[in-house]
Scaffold this motif. Structure first.
Motif, PDB file in Angstrom:
ATOM      1  N   THR A 181     103.175   9.078 -67.353  1.00  0.00           N
ATOM      2  CA  THR A 181     102.437  10.306 -67.026  1.00  0.00           C
ATOM      3  C   THR A 181     101.189   9.985 -66.217  1.00  0.00           C
ATOM      4  OG1 THR A 181     100.938  10.277 -68.945  1.00  0.00           O
ATOM      5  CG2 THR A 181     103.116  11.288 -69.263  1.00  0.00           C
ATOM      6  N   LEU A 231     105.726  12.789 -58.845  1.00  0.00           N
ATOM      7  CA  LEU A 231     106.880  13.485 -59.411  1.00  0.00           C
ATOM      8  C   LEU A 231     108.184  12.955 -58.817  1.00  0.00           C
ATOM      9  CD1 LEU A 231     105.441  17.101 -59.433  1.00  0.00           C
ATOM     10  CD2 LEU A 231     106.248  15.892 -61.463  1.00  0.00           C
ATOM     11  N   LYS A 271     105.673  12.051 -64.841  1.00  0.00           N
ATOM     12  CA  LYS A 271     105.318  13.406 -65.232  1.00  0.00           C
ATOM     13  C   LYS A 271     103.843  13.660 -64.929  1.00  0.00           C
ATOM     14  CE  LYS A 271     109.015  13.755 -68.582  1.00  0.00           C
ATOM     15  NZ  LYS A 271     109.451  14.027 -69.973  1.00  0.00           N
ATOM     16  N   ASN A 295     108.858  18.586 -65.639  1.00  0.00           N
ATOM     17  CA  ASN A 295     108.068  17.358 -65.609  1.00  0.00           C
ATOM     18  C   ASN A 295     106.570  17.596 -65.476  1.00  0.00           C
ATOM     19  OD1 ASN A 295     110.274  15.415 -65.769  1.00  0.00           O
ATOM     20  ND2 ASN A 295     110.845  16.174 -63.743  1.00  0.00           N
ATOM     21  N   ASN A 325     106.980  21.104 -73.295  1.00  0.00           N
ATOM     22  CA  ASN A 325     107.092  19.766 -72.698  1.00  0.00           C
ATOM     23  C   ASN A 325     106.311  18.675 -73.425  1.00  0.00           C
ATOM     24  OD1 ASN A 325     108.852  20.769 -70.829  1.00  0.00           O
ATOM     25  ND2 ASN A 325     107.407  20.825 -69.125  1.00  0.00           N
ATOM     26  N   HIS A 343     108.181  15.357 -74.769  1.00  0.00           N
ATOM     27  CA  HIS A 343     107.875  14.065 -74.140  1.00  0.00           C
ATOM     28  C   HIS A 343     107.332  13.060 -75.157  1.00  0.00           C
ATOM     29  CE1 HIS A 343     106.694  11.121 -71.142  1.00  0.00           C
ATOM     30  NE2 HIS A 343     105.488  11.068 -71.699  1.00  0.00           N
TER      31      HIS A 343
END
Length: 541
Positions: free
Chosen positions: A194, A208, A213, A238, A280, A284
């Motif tokens: 991320t 991306l 993410k 994402n 999300n 995640h």
């Protein structure tokens, strides 16, 4: 058995219908459509995908009492602020305090303590410390790897920490502001999943495209929402929302619900917004947070409408924790821990003799953590370089809070103070004392208020002094959240109306002027630092 009748927002199937939601103990056991006119809309609770609780100046239990009012049921929390002061003891302090309230804090293992070797921190978490934390069920991920040069150039210590995190099977968070091209490929290739530091649309789209993410950040200082929101709805799966750093007065007004409302106003489809704001982060980070499905933990909010997201009630594990703007979570009386050892200062400590006629000047940018720089002619009085108020080139200092060493001195543009000084012991990430002011005497008085209280924020002019003590590690208060927010608002208003500062969040901006891992020019207790070249640079040109 508890039954709630409301409109049910079914995100997986993209449907909304009147329903009877049945809750037994901490779980949703049934969702049954009904043919009745009902009020409100049940949605999964909001989750902040990256936040430093410490930046609210509140301990976790008090943060929770405010956050639930806005429909938040959990956070993905990086405790590296307190870790830089107290080490592992600080991390466990946050975890243990958070367990005393019905809110789902999900703490990470701070990966960069200290953040760099170019500053003085109060503690260190080495590879063994990372292994200890990653083995704990209380730790859900490895927190942001800020040392992106260490990843790119495969520093052995950095890579050993990443290996420990990967061995745990838990996610690894990133921090790569402006990193592009082959460098970001190497960074992502190290297992980092991320990034919340994108400040340009093209940067976010590149990350991306490489499988990373992107967490859209909108905090008290760094505001990237408007720049990045157009990546939705194409990249909904994402993307997440976060606040990163949120001061108490802002937390009083709202949390992730505000970003959901702004996204709707931008025309982002409802189910995409809720996917990003609620679903999300849970998926995640594999969080034990319910998503309003049968069998899930009963973690949800009931909102008045699906446009403004005014929260009517919040439930966590089936327990009503907020209703109509009032928190139901009881206060926790908590002990304080700290690490603070430096004596009071004198105005002469902040004098600096000129070496050349010109200075490198830090340029603060409102709403950004990055800075720019320029050169300016130094204003000299009695062989001391002083603040040039007319040019808005003000003296800024960083004082080591852990030892008695000479202050580091630089000059900054963007604060526009006309008189007085601001100081703070919230100075990312090592939390030394950082101050900016129009003269050495004011700077000294503001700094000494912090030293006398062993932490806090302060503001002074020739007639008045204001201080908000922060006795927990010098960066948090154990007081009630509303009280801290009111005190903070008073000092914030004073800095603007009396001292002339034009920044939206003066103290939040000030706190990031010592954050070396965000380019370009910053100041640590050891000197002026170029975050682009990742090395010290001279003050005088």
């Amino acid at each position: 058995m508890m039954t709630i009748k409301t409109n049910y927002v079914d995100i997986p199937n993209k449907k909304i219908f009147a329903a009877e939601i049945k809750i037994q103990k901490d779980r949703i056991v049934a969702v049954t459509p009904i043919h009745e006119v009902v009020k409100g809309y049940a949605i999964p609770g909001f989750v902040d995908a990256h936040v430093h609780i410490e930046s609210s100046m509140l301990i976790p239990s008090e943060f929770a009492r405010l956050a639930v009012i806005h429909g938040s049921v959990g956070t993905v929390s990086d405790p590296h602020e307190i870790a830089n002061v107290m080490g592992l003891e600080g991390v466990y302090y946050m975890i243990n305090n958070g367990k005393k309230v019905p809110f789902k804090f999900n703490f990470g293992a701070p990966s960069c303590v200290p953040a760099t070797s170019f500053e003085t921190a109060g503690a260190e978490i080495d590879v063994e410390g990372i292994k200890e934390l990653m083995a704990s069920s209380d730790i859900k991920y490895m927190a942001e790897m800020m040392n992106y040069p260490g990843v790119i150039f495969q520093d052995p210590m950095v890579m050993a920490k990443l290996d420990a995190a990967k061995a745990s099977g838990k996610p690894i968070d990133g921090h790569a502001p402006g990193v592009r091209g082959e460098d970001i490929r190497k960074y992502i290739g190290a297992g980092i999943s991320t990034d919340h530091e994108c400040f340009a649309l093209e940067e976010a789209l590149e990350k991306l495209s490489l499988g990373m993410k992107v967490i859209i950040r909108e905090g008290s200082a760094a505001k990237n929402f408007d720049t990045l929101i157009s990546i939705l709805p194409e990249h909904t799966a994402n993307v997440m929302f976060c606040s990163d750093d949120k001061h108490p007065d802002d937390l009083m007004l709202g949390h992730i619900n505000q970003l959901a409302a702004r996204a709707i106003a931008k025309g982002v489809p409802l189910f995409d917004v809720l996917q990003v704001a609620c679903v999300n982060p849970v998926q995640h980070y594999k969080l034990d947070i319910g998503l309003l499905q049968v069998g899930d933990f009963a973690d949800f909010a009931i909102v008045e409408d699906l446009e403004h997201f005014k929260v009517l009630a919040t439930y966590i594990n089936g327990e009503l924790v907020a209703q109509n703007g009032q928190s139901m979570i009881e206060r926790v009386n908590e002990v304080t821990i700290n690490n603070f050892d430096t004596p009071l200062k004198k105005p002469a400590d902040f004098a600096i003799a000129p070496q050349t006629p010109n200075l490198h000047v830090i340029q603060a940018i409102d709403g950004e953590l990055i800075t720019k720089s320029f050169e300016s002619l130094a204003k000299v009085e009695q062989n001391n370089v002083v603040s040039d108020i007319e040019k808005d080139v003000l003296k800024m200092v960083v004082v080591n809070r852990y030892a008695n060493t000479p202050p580091a001195i630089a000059f900054i543009n963007g604060f526009e103070l006309k008189t007085g000084a601001l100081a703070s012991c919230v100075g990312h990430d090592s939390h030394n004392i950082i101050a900016v002011g129009t003269d050495d005497d004011a700077i000294c008085r503001a700094v000494n208020l912090i030293i006398e209280n062993k932490g806090g924020i302060s503001a002074v002019d020739e007639k008045q002094t204001h201080v908000l003590p922060l006795p927990v590690a010098g960066i948090m208060s154990t007081d009630e959240g509303t009280t801290v927010a009111e005190s903070y608002s008073t000092i914030d208003l004073f800095s603007k109306e009396r001292l002339g500062c034009q920044l939206r969040a003066p103290f939040m901006t000030l706190s990031f002027m010592a954050l070396l891992v965000i380019p370009r020019l910053k100041l640590s207790d050891k000197g002026l630092f170029d975050g682009g070249d990742f090395k010290f640079t001279p003050l005088f040109v």
